[in-house]
Design a protein around this motif. Structure first.
Motif, PDB file in Angstrom:
ATOM      1  N   VAL A  28       0.844  -1.211   0.000  1.00 24.23           N
ATOM      2  CA  VAL A  28       0.000   0.000   0.000  1.00 24.23           C
ATOM      3  C   VAL A  28       0.873   1.253   0.000  1.00 24.23           C
ATOM      4  O   VAL A  28       0.596   2.231  -0.724  1.00 24.23           O
ATOM      5  N   LEU A  29       1.933   1.236   0.794  1.00 29.72           N
ATOM      6  CA  LEU A  29       2.849   2.377   0.830  1.00 29.72           C
ATOM      7  C   LEU A  29       3.487   2.601  -0.539  1.00 29.72           C
ATOM      8  O   LEU A  29       3.622   3.751  -0.995  1.00 29.72           O
ATOM      9  N   VAL A  30       3.858   1.520  -1.207  1.00 35.05           N
ATOM     10  CA  VAL A  30       4.447   1.624  -2.546  1.00 35.05           C
ATOM     11  C   VAL A  30       3.463   2.278  -3.518  1.00 35.05           C
ATOM     12  O   VAL A  30       3.841   3.138  -4.328  1.00 35.05           O
ATOM     13  N   VAL A  31       2.199   1.895  -3.426  1.00 34.02           N
ATOM     14  CA  VAL A  31       1.180   2.482  -4.304  1.00 34.02           C
ATOM     15  C   VAL A  31       1.094   3.993  -4.089  1.00 34.02           C
ATOM     16  O   VAL A  31       1.006   4.770  -5.053  1.00 34.02           O
TER      17      VAL A  31
ATOM     18  N   ALA B 170       2.274  11.971   6.829  1.00 35.39           N
ATOM     19  CA  ALA B 170       1.297  11.286   7.674  1.00 35.39           C
ATOM     20  C   ALA B 170       1.141   9.832   7.243  1.00 35.39           C
ATOM     21  O   ALA B 170       1.072   8.920   8.082  1.00 35.39           O
ATOM     22  N   VAL B 171       1.082   9.603   5.932  1.00 35.59           N
ATOM     23  CA  VAL B 171       0.970   8.241   5.405  1.00 35.59           C
ATOM     24  C   VAL B 171       2.173   7.408   5.821  1.00 35.59           C
ATOM     25  O   VAL B 171       2.045   6.256   6.252  1.00 35.59           O
TER      26      VAL B 171
ATOM     27  N   GLY C 295      15.218   4.612  -6.773  1.00 35.97           N
ATOM     28  CA  GLY C 295      13.834   5.078  -6.847  1.00 35.97           C
ATOM     29  C   GLY C 295      13.182   5.002  -5.484  1.00 35.97           C
ATOM     30  O   GLY C 295      13.433   4.050  -4.734  1.00 35.97           O
ATOM     31  N   LEU C 296      12.336   5.973  -5.145  1.00 38.56           N
ATOM     32  CA  LEU C 296      11.757   6.039  -3.814  1.00 38.56           C
ATOM     33  C   LEU C 296      10.994   4.766  -3.438  1.00 38.56           C
ATOM     34  O   LEU C 296      11.042   4.320  -2.287  1.00 38.56           O
ATOM     35  N   ALA C 297      10.327   4.150  -4.409  1.00 39.13           N
ATOM     36  CA  ALA C 297       9.507   2.975  -4.100  1.00 39.13           C
ATOM     37  C   ALA C 297      10.301   1.674  -4.119  1.00 39.13           C
ATOM     38  O   ALA C 297       9.850   0.669  -3.542  1.00 39.13           O
TER      39      ALA C 297
END
Length: 408
Positions: free
Chosen positions: A96-99, A109-110, A172-174
């Motif tokens: 979910v965080l990756v999305v 916050a996320v 990459g951030l994700a």
């Protein structure tokens, strides 16, 4: 290849241990990646020092909030299933965080909520994981088994994982969080190969609070495990005090920069790796009581040397020796507890132990900051030296009985 595998995990320890070991090492890579990628992601969303510090706190907070409850769950339910489900939840949360990162909807916050939720699932996984080993390995092999797990924790988690996490974040951030999710899911799959039976709880069903109390009473009424827990908690206060200002100490006292501080930490991790590799021989030649005695002397003298020295080479050499002690003592304490505690109490007694460890590290860190602000960067080391010496003197004669806790 078979000789190499037998050297790491002898055949007598069983296939289930080998699956558990590989799963532990795989998830340690994931956790090591998170050590670097997590703070980097927070820093990419905010430069607020409070929020950045809050990110670290939120990863430890679940231990203090849910640690005791996790012990009850581990003693009530199928432990293998708990580890698998807990790791799959962690992987799902990371997905979910990756999305949110890929869709550019991520914000601080996320990230903070994700870190807290992943940390909460990790509390259940780690608490339950510590109960599985004594169910699949004979008591005589628990020391070696814990040393192999410790090797993965230090070498993979603390040495290899963070640089890999930083590199993947630069790609990459994700990317590091994708890698972390895949590795955790793979670790969960490996655990399904372990063959264990759920502990026999009979027909009795009690409230969570009463079961926590039952675990605390068992620990308190067992003299050796009670003393072991008090010892670890007390020494963690002194250790937490110096750990909190170690980076400032290395800059102001030793004259090291960022790279030099990294080398200092690496020396401790290298010592820990060496200690994990030779633990079997140490236990055989010295015995657990002497490992504890020698180790606590090393820890006490480490604080004294750091309080006195201004020479980086001396500090790094001492920290290497300290790393050997940290690894050997940690392996010994876990092994003693696992041998002494009945299967049906492993989760609850272990959770009391873990909550004490994390709670006192936090308290020690806060205390170290106060001491350093009043008496300078060497103040916490003098506090740790005096405190450790007094604690060691108080428990010296009881170390032999702690080592024989499984016979009590």
């Amino acid at each position: 290849m078979s000789r190499f595998v037998d050297a790491i995990a002898p055949a007598r320890m069983g296939a289930s241990f080998r699956w558990l070991l590989v799963s532990s090492w795989v998830t340690n890579v994931a956790d090591g990646i998170a050590l670097a990628a997590g703070p980097l992601l927070v820093a990419s969303q905010t430069r607020d020092p409070f929020l950045i510090a809050l990110a670290t706190l939120l990863q430890r907070l679940p231990w203090l909030v849910f640690g005791l409850q996790a012990g009850v769950v581990a003693d009530r339910l199928d432990r293998r299933l708990l580890i698998v489900v807990g790791n799959l939840i962690r992987a799902g949360l990371l997905a979910v965080l990756v999305v949110t990162i890929v869709t550019d909807t991520v914000n601080v916050a996320v990230v903070l909520v994700a870190l807290f939720l992943v940390g909460t699932a990790e509390v259940v996984v780690d608490t339950t994981g510590s109960t599985v080993l004594p169910m699949i390995v004979e008591p005589r092999d628990l020391g070696l088994a814990n040393a192999r797990l410790m090797f993965g924790n230090i070498t993979i988690n603390r040495l290899a994982g963070p640089p890999l996490g930083a590199f993947l974040f630069a790609v990459g951030l994700a990317v590091p969080f994708v890698a972390q999710a895949v590795l955790i899911a793979f670790g969960a799959l490996l655990v399904t190969r372990i063959a264990i039976e759920p502990p026999d709880r009979g027909e009795r069903v009690a409230s969570v609070r009463s079961e926590i109390a039952e675990g605390v009473r068992w620990l308190w009424r067992h003299p050796a495990i009670r003393t072991l827990t008090i010892t670890v908690v007390a020494f963690n206060i002194t250790f937490g005090a110096v750990l909190s200002i170690l980076v400032l100490y290395s800059i102001e006292r030793l004259g090291l920069g960022d790279v030099g501080f990294g080398l200092l930490i690496a020396c401790g991790a290298a010592g820990g790796t060496f200690g994990a590799l030779v633990y079997g021989r140490l236990e055989e030649s010295l015995g657990m009581a002497n490992i504890m005695r020698i180790g606590l002397i090393i820890e006490t003298l480490t604080h004294l040397v750091f309080a006195l020295t201004t020479t980086p080479v001396i500090a790094m050499s001492v920290f290497f020796v300290f790393g050997i002690h940290e690894s050997a003592w940690g392996t010994t304490s876990v092994t003693i507890r696992q041998r002494a505690v009945p299967t049906e109490f492993q989760g609850r007694v272990g959770s009391v132990y873990f909550v004490g460890v994390f709670g006192t590290l936090v308290a020690g860190s806060a205390l170290g900051g106060v001491i350093a602000s009043v008496w300078g960067v060497t103040g916490p080391f003098w506090f740790a030296f005096v405190g450790s010496a007094l604690i060691l003197a108080a428990i010296w004669r009881q170390l032999a009985s702690i080592a024989a806790a499984d016979q009590a």
